[in-house]
Design a protein around this motif. Structure first.
Motif, PDB file in Angstrom:
ATOM      1  N   ASN A  43      46.853  21.330  48.134  1.00 16.59           N
ATOM      2  CA  ASN A  43      45.767  20.893  48.997  1.00 16.59           C
ATOM      3  C   ASN A  43      46.222  19.643  49.742  1.00 16.59           C
ATOM      4  OD1 ASN A  43      43.382  20.106  50.194  1.00 16.59           O
ATOM      5  ND2 ASN A  43      42.426  19.407  48.300  1.00 16.59           N
ATOM      6  N   CYS A  46      44.192  16.261  50.286  1.00 21.84           N
ATOM      7  CA  CYS A  46      43.959  15.267  49.233  1.00 21.84           C
ATOM      8  C   CYS A  46      45.256  14.931  48.502  1.00 21.84           C
ATOM      9  CB  CYS A  46      42.916  15.839  48.271  1.00 21.84           C
ATOM     10  SG  CYS A  46      42.537  14.824  46.851  1.00 21.84           S
ATOM     11  N   ASP A  48      46.649  17.196  46.332  1.00 23.42           N
ATOM     12  CA  ASP A  48      46.631  17.906  45.052  1.00 23.42           C
ATOM     13  C   ASP A  48      47.700  18.990  45.050  1.00 23.42           C
ATOM     14  OD1 ASP A  48      44.207  16.524  44.520  1.00 23.42           O
ATOM     15  OD2 ASP A  48      43.120  18.064  45.631  1.00 23.42           O
ATOM     16  N   CYS A  72      43.812  14.829  42.183  1.00 20.63           N
ATOM     17  CA  CYS A  72      42.644  14.011  41.898  1.00 20.63           C
ATOM     18  C   CYS A  72      41.898  14.572  40.681  1.00 20.63           C
ATOM     19  CB  CYS A  72      41.730  13.987  43.119  1.00 20.63           C
ATOM     20  SG  CYS A  72      41.042  15.608  43.488  1.00 20.63           S
ATOM     21  N   SER A  75      40.427  18.173  41.112  1.00 20.42           N
ATOM     22  CA  SER A  75      41.354  19.308  41.096  1.00 20.42           C
ATOM     23  C   SER A  75      41.878  19.561  39.681  1.00 20.42           C
ATOM     24  CB  SER A  75      42.515  19.086  42.078  1.00 20.42           C
ATOM     25  OG  SER A  75      43.332  18.009  41.664  1.00 20.42           O
ATOM     26  N   ARG A 132      35.648  17.234  49.297  1.00 17.58           N
ATOM     27  CA  ARG A 132      36.324  17.486  48.029  1.00 17.58           C
ATOM     28  C   ARG A 132      36.209  18.925  47.552  1.00 17.58           C
ATOM     29  NH1 ARG A 132      37.238  12.597  45.878  1.00 17.58           N
ATOM     30  NH2 ARG A 132      39.063  13.608  45.042  1.00 17.58           N
ATOM     31  N   CYS A 135      39.409  20.554  46.717  1.00 20.17           N
ATOM     32  CA  CYS A 135      39.996  20.107  45.447  1.00 20.17           C
ATOM     33  C   CYS A 135      39.499  21.018  44.311  1.00 20.17           C
ATOM     34  CB  CYS A 135      39.593  18.668  45.143  1.00 20.17           C
ATOM     35  SG  CYS A 135      40.006  17.495  46.445  1.00 20.17           S
TER      36      CYS A 135
HETATM   37 ZN    ZN Z   1      41.719  16.444  45.399  1.00 23.31          ZN
END
Ligand code: ZN
Length: 157
Positions: A43, A46, A48, A72, A75, A132, A135
């Protein structure tokens, strides 16, 4: 005030607890001996990154699942919840849950035969933070790719 106030507050609390718990101590974290199916999820929005490992037995059942990677809290928690939920399921059931989770997080109208999500329903708390959502869906997209063997890597972008 409306009739949903209580359940919304409950969902928010459950969401917070689940994410914190699973982000702090992820279940099934690490490599998996005897992996038969795998996929990587990224991702970029972010940062991830995770790898999802599945052991699928001869009867088409997920006998084990694990993941590793970094990202994060959302995730990581979502991947942890995924592995916990899908171990022991057959592939159709696992894909059905993935579809239902992704649908409920992205606002797709629910379908009447949608599987019971149990505590995973709490992941819907992420809808309050639209940036988000990816995530939370990352691990589920990765599982879908792993099962369907669409190659090694999926990206949310
Ligand atoms: Zn994330």
């Amino acid at each position: 005030m409306n009739a949903n106030t209580d359940s919304t507050a409950e969902l928010r609390e459950l969401y917070r607890e689940l994410i914190l718990d699973h982000a702090r101590s992820p279940r099934n974290f690490g490599k998996l001996d005897g992996t038969t199916h795998r996929a990587e999820g990224i991702n970029p929005l972010c940062g991830d990154k995770l790898k999802l490992y599945l052991c699928i037995d001869d009867e088409g059942r997920i006998s084990d699942a694990a993941f590793e990677g970094s990202g994060c809290a959302i995730s990581v928690a979502s991947a942890s919840l995924l592995t916990e939920r899908v171990i022991g399921l057959d592939l159709d059931a696992a894909l059905g849950i993935a579809d239902s989770i992704v649908g409920s997080l992205t606002g797709r109208p629910g379908d009447e035969d949608a599987p019971d999500l149990g505590k995973l329903i709490a992941l819907q708390g992420v809808r309050e933070f639209p940036s988000r959502v990816k995530c939370a869906t990352l691990a589920w997209h990765a599982m879908d790719a792993a099962i369907r063997q669409r190659g090694e890597s999926v990206s949310t972008e």
